[in-house]
Design an enzyme around this catalytic site. Sequence first.
Site, PDB file in Angstrom:
ATOM      1  N   ASP A  39       0.814  -1.223   0.000  1.00 42.06           N
ATOM      2  CA  ASP A  39       0.000   0.000   0.000  1.00 42.06           C
ATOM      3  C   ASP A  39       0.850   1.276   0.000  1.00 42.06           C
ATOM      4  O   ASP A  39       0.319   2.386   0.078  1.00 42.06           O
ATOM      5  CB  ASP A  39      -0.957   0.015   1.192  1.00 42.06           C
ATOM      6  CG  ASP A  39      -0.228  -0.034   2.532  1.00 42.06           C
ATOM      7  OD1 ASP A  39       1.028   0.038   2.535  1.00 42.06           O
ATOM      8  OD2 ASP A  39      -0.897  -0.151   3.568  1.00 42.06           O
ATOM      9  N   GLU A  41       3.183   2.134   2.268  1.00 45.69           N
ATOM     10  CA  GLU A  41       3.758   2.509   3.561  1.00 45.69           C
ATOM     11  C   GLU A  41       5.137   1.880   3.742  1.00 45.69           C
ATOM     12  O   GLU A  41       5.455   0.868   3.122  1.00 45.69           O
ATOM     13  CB  GLU A  41       2.818   2.061   4.693  1.00 45.69           C
ATOM     14  CG  GLU A  41       1.491   2.806   4.662  1.00 45.69           C
ATOM     15  CD  GLU A  41       0.540   2.354   5.768  1.00 45.69           C
ATOM     16  OE1 GLU A  41       0.915   1.436   6.532  1.00 45.69           O
ATOM     17  OE2 GLU A  41      -0.563   2.916   5.837  1.00 45.69           O
ATOM     18  N   ASP A 175      21.241  36.451  -6.767  1.00 41.70           N
ATOM     19  CA  ASP A 175      20.268  37.227  -5.974  1.00 41.70           C
ATOM     20  C   ASP A 175      20.883  37.613  -4.629  1.00 41.70           C
ATOM     21  O   ASP A 175      21.990  37.181  -4.278  1.00 41.70           O
ATOM     22  CB  ASP A 175      18.972  36.426  -5.768  1.00 41.70           C
ATOM     23  CG  ASP A 175      19.177  35.084  -5.086  1.00 41.70           C
ATOM     24  OD1 ASP A 175      20.238  34.883  -4.451  1.00 41.70           O
ATOM     25  OD2 ASP A 175      18.278  34.235  -5.180  1.00 41.70           O
ATOM     26  N   LYS A 198      17.224  39.903  -7.757  1.00 44.29           N
ATOM     27  CA  LYS A 198      16.234  38.984  -8.346  1.00 44.29           C
ATOM     28  C   LYS A 198      14.875  39.222  -7.716  1.00 44.29           C
ATOM     29  O   LYS A 198      14.782  39.503  -6.523  1.00 44.29           O
ATOM     30  CB  LYS A 198      16.659  37.523  -8.093  1.00 44.29           C
ATOM     31  CG  LYS A 198      15.678  36.485  -8.672  1.00 44.29           C
ATOM     32  CD  LYS A 198      16.188  35.064  -8.449  1.00 44.29           C
ATOM     33  CE  LYS A 198      15.804  34.528  -7.106  1.00 44.29           C
ATOM     34  NZ  LYS A 198      16.278  33.154  -6.876  1.00 44.29           N
ATOM     35  N   ASP A 225      25.496  29.619  -6.342  1.00 37.93           N
ATOM     36  CA  ASP A 225      24.242  29.761  -5.583  1.00 37.93           C
ATOM     37  C   ASP A 225      24.099  28.564  -4.653  1.00 37.93           C
ATOM     38  O   ASP A 225      24.855  27.591  -4.746  1.00 37.93           O
ATOM     39  CB  ASP A 225      23.062  29.840  -6.555  1.00 37.93           C
ATOM     40  CG  ASP A 225      21.860  30.575  -5.947  1.00 37.93           C
ATOM     41  OD1 ASP A 225      21.930  31.011  -4.782  1.00 37.93           O
ATOM     42  OD2 ASP A 225      20.845  30.707  -6.654  1.00 37.93           O
TER      43      ASP A 225
HETATM   44  O1  LIG Z   1      16.371  26.843  -9.835  1.00 36.03           O
HETATM   45  P1  LIG Z   1      15.259  27.693  -9.360  1.00 36.03           P
HETATM   46  O2  LIG Z   1      13.921  27.013  -9.473  1.00 36.03           O
HETATM   47  O3  LIG Z   1      15.261  29.045  -9.978  1.00 36.03           O
HETATM   48  O4  LIG Z   1      15.452  27.881  -7.795  1.00 36.03           O
HETATM   49  C1  LIG Z   1      16.691  28.177  -7.244  1.00 36.03           C
HETATM   50  C2  LIG Z   1      16.661  29.555  -6.647  1.00 36.03           C
HETATM   51  O5  LIG Z   1      15.615  29.618  -5.683  1.00 36.03           O
HETATM   52  C3  LIG Z   1      16.145  29.977  -4.425  1.00 36.03           C
HETATM   53  O6  LIG Z   1      15.919  31.299  -4.192  1.00 36.03           O
HETATM   54  P2  LIG Z   1      14.427  31.856  -4.095  1.00 36.03           P
HETATM   55  O7  LIG Z   1      14.048  32.488  -5.367  1.00 36.03           O
HETATM   56  O8  LIG Z   1      13.503  30.811  -3.570  1.00 36.03           O
HETATM   57  O9  LIG Z   1      14.653  32.949  -3.037  1.00 36.03           O
HETATM   58  P3  LIG Z   1      13.597  33.642  -2.097  1.00 36.03           P
HETATM   59  O10 LIG Z   1      13.960  33.119  -0.744  1.00 36.03           O
HETATM   60  O11 LIG Z   1      13.925  35.063  -2.295  1.00 36.03           O
HETATM   61  O12 LIG Z   1      12.243  33.266  -2.567  1.00 36.03           O
HETATM   62  C4  LIG Z   1      17.628  29.667  -4.502  1.00 36.03           C
HETATM   63  O13 LIG Z   1      18.391  30.461  -3.647  1.00 36.03           O
HETATM   64  C5  LIG Z   1      17.970  29.853  -5.947  1.00 36.03           C
HETATM   65  O14 LIG Z   1      18.382  31.165  -6.226  1.00 36.03           O
END
Ligand SMILES: O=P(O)(O)OC[C@H]1O[C@H](OP(=O)(O)OP(=O)(O)O)[C@H](O)[C@@H]1O
Length: 303
Positions: A39, A41, A175, A198, A225
Site C-alpha cells: 500500500d 507505507e 540574488d 532577483k 548559488d
Molecule cells: O532553480 P530555481 O527554481 O530558480 O530555484 C533556485 C533559486 O531559488 C532559491 O531562491 P528563491 O528564489 O527561492 O529565493 P527567495 O527566498 O527570495 O524566494 C535559490 O536560492 C535559488 O536562487
Amino acid sequence: MPAAAPWLLYFDDEAAPAQRLADAAGLTARAIERHRFPDGEWRIRLPLDAAGHLPARAVLLRSLHTPNEKLIELLLAARTARSLGVQHLTLVAPYLAYMRQDMAFEPGQAVSQRIVGAWLAELFDAAITVDPHLHRVATLGEALPLAQAVVVSAAPALGRLAAAQRPGCVLVGPDGESAQWVAQAAAAAGLAHAVCTKERLGDREVRIALPPGVAVQGRPVVLLDDMASTGRTLALAARLLRQAGATSVDVAVTHALMGGDAWAQLQQSGIGTLWSTDCVPHGSNAVNMAPDLAAALRSIGAA
Ligand SMILES: O=P(O)(O)OC[C@H]1O[C@H](OP(=O)(O)OP(=O)(O)O)[C@H](O)[C@@H]1O
C-alpha cells in the site's frame, strides 16, 4: 564499562555517502533497512548490537531532497532509536527541506520552515546541515530550534573549485541571498565577485538584474548559488551575463536539486559545466562534503 562508540545510522539507499562520512568522522556506519508495503507505507528496521540495543549516542544521516517520504522515515527511525537506548541523537541533513517557505506570503499559507523545523527539533538533540536557504531568518536556530544547530558552508570549496577550473573568473551570485556564499567563496579563492538582484514571480519565473557596471566583459564567469531547482534562476542570470560579454558561464551550487527540465534550461542558456557538492546525489557532484560534516560533528562532540 566504557560507553559504546556512537554509530552513524543511515538509510539503505545512502550507503555511499554514509560510508564517506563514517570514514571521515571515525564512526561505525550501520544501515537502517526499509521495506515498502504494497500500500506504499514503509516499515523500517534499525540495526542492533549483540544485546539488542543501540549506543547511547548516534548520528542519523538523511539528506532531505524529495522530502515528504523521508520525513516519515525520520519520524519512525528517531522514535525507534530512542526506544532502543539512544539518548543523544544528531541529525546530519546535508540538504534541509522546507526552509524556503519562511513566511506566509498570502493569508492562510503554512510557514513550513517553522513547522518542519519545530518537528525535527522534537526528534533530534542536534542538527548539522549545509548552506540552508533561510532568507528572512538570521540563524538556523530560529528555523530549527535546537541548542546545537550547525551550518556548514560549501562556499569556500566551491570557490576554490571555480578558481582551479576557470582561473581569473568572476564569481556572480544571482540574488541577494547568494551574497553570503559568493563573498565566502571569493574570499577563499581570491576571486572578484558581484551579486545580481532577483524578483521571484512564480515557481518557474524570475526577473534578474545584473549589478550596475559589472565587469564581466571578456572574462569567464562562474555563477554560484545555494541550489539549482528548476534551473530558471541560473539560466536567466547566465543569459544576461553572456549578453554583458562574459566569455563563458559555468555554475557551482551546493545543492543540485535539478528537477524536471532543469538541465535543459541550463544548457539552452549557454551554461558550460555544472559543479555541485554531494549533499544531493547528482551527476554534477564534484565536492565531497564528508570532511566538513565530520568536523562539524566533532565540534559538537557527536563524533
Ligand atoms: O532553480 P530555481 O527554481 O530558480 O530555484 C533556485 C533559486 O531559488 C532559491 O531562491 P528563491 O528564489 O527561492 O529565493 P527567495 O527566498 O527570495 O524566494 C535559490 O536560492 C535559488 O536562487
